[in-house]
Write a protein that holds these residues in place. Structure first.
Motif, PDB file in Angstrom:
ATOM      1  N   GLU A  53     -73.917  -7.738 -43.029  1.00 15.36           N
ATOM      2  CA  GLU A  53     -73.673  -9.174 -43.130  1.00 15.36           C
ATOM      3  C   GLU A  53     -74.896  -9.913 -42.593  1.00 15.36           C
ATOM      4  O   GLU A  53     -75.378  -9.581 -41.507  1.00 15.36           O
ATOM      5  CB  GLU A  53     -72.487  -9.544 -42.227  1.00 15.36           C
ATOM      6  CG  GLU A  53     -71.177  -8.867 -42.585  1.00 15.36           C
ATOM      7  CD  GLU A  53     -70.252  -9.793 -43.350  1.00 15.36           C
ATOM      8  OE1 GLU A  53     -70.564 -11.001 -43.448  1.00 15.36           O
ATOM      9  OE2 GLU A  53     -69.234  -9.302 -43.862  1.00 15.36           O
ATOM     10  N   PRO A  54     -75.384 -10.919 -43.311  1.00 14.40           N
ATOM     11  CA  PRO A  54     -76.481 -11.708 -42.748  1.00 14.40           C
ATOM     12  C   PRO A  54     -76.034 -12.390 -41.452  1.00 14.40           C
ATOM     13  O   PRO A  54     -74.913 -12.880 -41.373  1.00 14.40           O
ATOM     14  CB  PRO A  54     -76.772 -12.753 -43.833  1.00 14.40           C
ATOM     15  CG  PRO A  54     -76.151 -12.233 -45.075  1.00 14.40           C
ATOM     16  CD  PRO A  54     -74.996 -11.378 -44.649  1.00 14.40           C
ATOM     17  N   ASN A  55     -76.903 -12.391 -40.466  1.00 16.89           N
ATOM     18  CA  ASN A  55     -76.639 -13.077 -39.211  1.00 16.89           C
ATOM     19  C   ASN A  55     -76.471 -14.586 -39.471  1.00 16.89           C
ATOM     20  O   ASN A  55     -77.233 -15.174 -40.227  1.00 16.89           O
ATOM     21  CB  ASN A  55     -77.817 -12.816 -38.263  1.00 16.89           C
ATOM     22  CG  ASN A  55     -77.640 -13.497 -36.925  1.00 16.89           C
ATOM     23  OD1 ASN A  55     -77.847 -14.700 -36.797  1.00 16.89           O
ATOM     24  ND2 ASN A  55     -77.264 -12.718 -35.936  1.00 16.89           N
ATOM     25  N   GLY A  59     -79.778 -15.920 -40.825  1.00 11.66           N
ATOM     26  CA  GLY A  59     -79.715 -15.628 -42.258  1.00 11.66           C
ATOM     27  C   GLY A  59     -80.274 -14.260 -42.601  1.00 11.66           C
ATOM     28  O   GLY A  59     -80.306 -13.878 -43.772  1.00 11.66           O
ATOM     29  N   PHE A  60     -80.703 -13.507 -41.592  1.00  8.00           N
ATOM     30  CA  PHE A  60     -81.247 -12.166 -41.820  1.00  8.00           C
ATOM     31  C   PHE A  60     -80.155 -11.106 -41.694  1.00  8.00           C
ATOM     32  O   PHE A  60     -79.337 -11.180 -40.776  1.00  8.00           O
ATOM     33  CB  PHE A  60     -82.286 -11.795 -40.743  1.00  8.00           C
ATOM     34  CG  PHE A  60     -83.607 -12.510 -40.833  1.00  8.00           C
ATOM     35  CD1 PHE A  60     -84.059 -13.072 -42.018  1.00  8.00           C
ATOM     36  CD2 PHE A  60     -84.427 -12.578 -39.712  1.00  8.00           C
ATOM     37  CE1 PHE A  60     -85.291 -13.708 -42.081  1.00  8.00           C
ATOM     38  CE2 PHE A  60     -85.665 -13.208 -39.758  1.00  8.00           C
ATOM     39  CZ  PHE A  60     -86.087 -13.779 -40.948  1.00  8.00           C
ATOM     40  N   VAL A  61     -80.188 -10.087 -42.575  1.00  4.96           N
ATOM     41  CA  VAL A  61     -79.417  -8.867 -42.326  1.00  4.96           C
ATOM     42  C   VAL A  61     -80.116  -8.114 -41.195  1.00  4.96           C
ATOM     43  O   VAL A  61     -79.495  -7.659 -40.243  1.00  4.96           O
ATOM     44  CB  VAL A  61     -79.344  -7.985 -43.595  1.00  4.96           C
ATOM     45  CG1 VAL A  61     -78.751  -6.614 -43.282  1.00  4.96           C
ATOM     46  CG2 VAL A  61     -78.526  -8.691 -44.673  1.00  4.96           C
TER      47      VAL A  61
END
Ligand code: NI
Length: 136
Positions: A53-55, A59-61
């Motif tokens: 899941e992207p943080n 917005g990063f995995v």
């Protein structure tokens, strides 16, 4: 929502595929040119894929800069320009096929990647021959 991020890397390494308990003829029959007693090299291309899941904040995995450094430390430093059979401890008793190299890489990276992320390693031994492993 789960997304996969990928990082490509590269290393050159020499190997020989053979069993000590087989003679050269039998080794050649099974492993072909890769059983050459004098070793030979491959230009390995590696793809490391991390799914999660992207943080919510970033917005990063996974930060690809961190993945890049991880691959550099664990794989490139350990394997690049090495004779895998002779210089890499993991292959002292393990035949360095693309399959086994992929498993060794996966095991090295798995402990360093967030537990709830899935990891897959794809390893090209030649542009047409490649294997993938996801720990199953
Ligand atoms: Ni080979």
């Amino acid at each position: 929502m789960r997304i996969t991020v990928h990082r490509k890397a590269h290393f050159n390494a020499a190997h020989r595929l053979y069993r000590k308990d087989w003679d050269d003829d039998r080794n050649f029959e099974v492993f072909g040119k890769c059983s050459n007693p004098h070793y030979h090299g491959h230009n390995y291309e590696l793809i490391v894929s991390v799914t999660g899941e992207p943080n919510l904040e970033t917005g990063f995995v996974m930060d690809l800069k961190i993945l890049k450094e991880l691959i550099y430390d664990e794989v490139e430093e350990a394997f690049d320009h090495k004779n895998l059979n002779v210089e890499v401890p993991e292959f002292k008793e393990l035949i360095p096929t693309a399959e086994n190299i992929a498993v060794v890489i996966w095991n090295k990276l798995r402990t360093k990647i967030q537990e709830d992320h899935d990891l897959e390693v794809t390893l090209y031994e030649t542009p047409r021959n490649f294997v993938s492993y996801k720990g199953e």
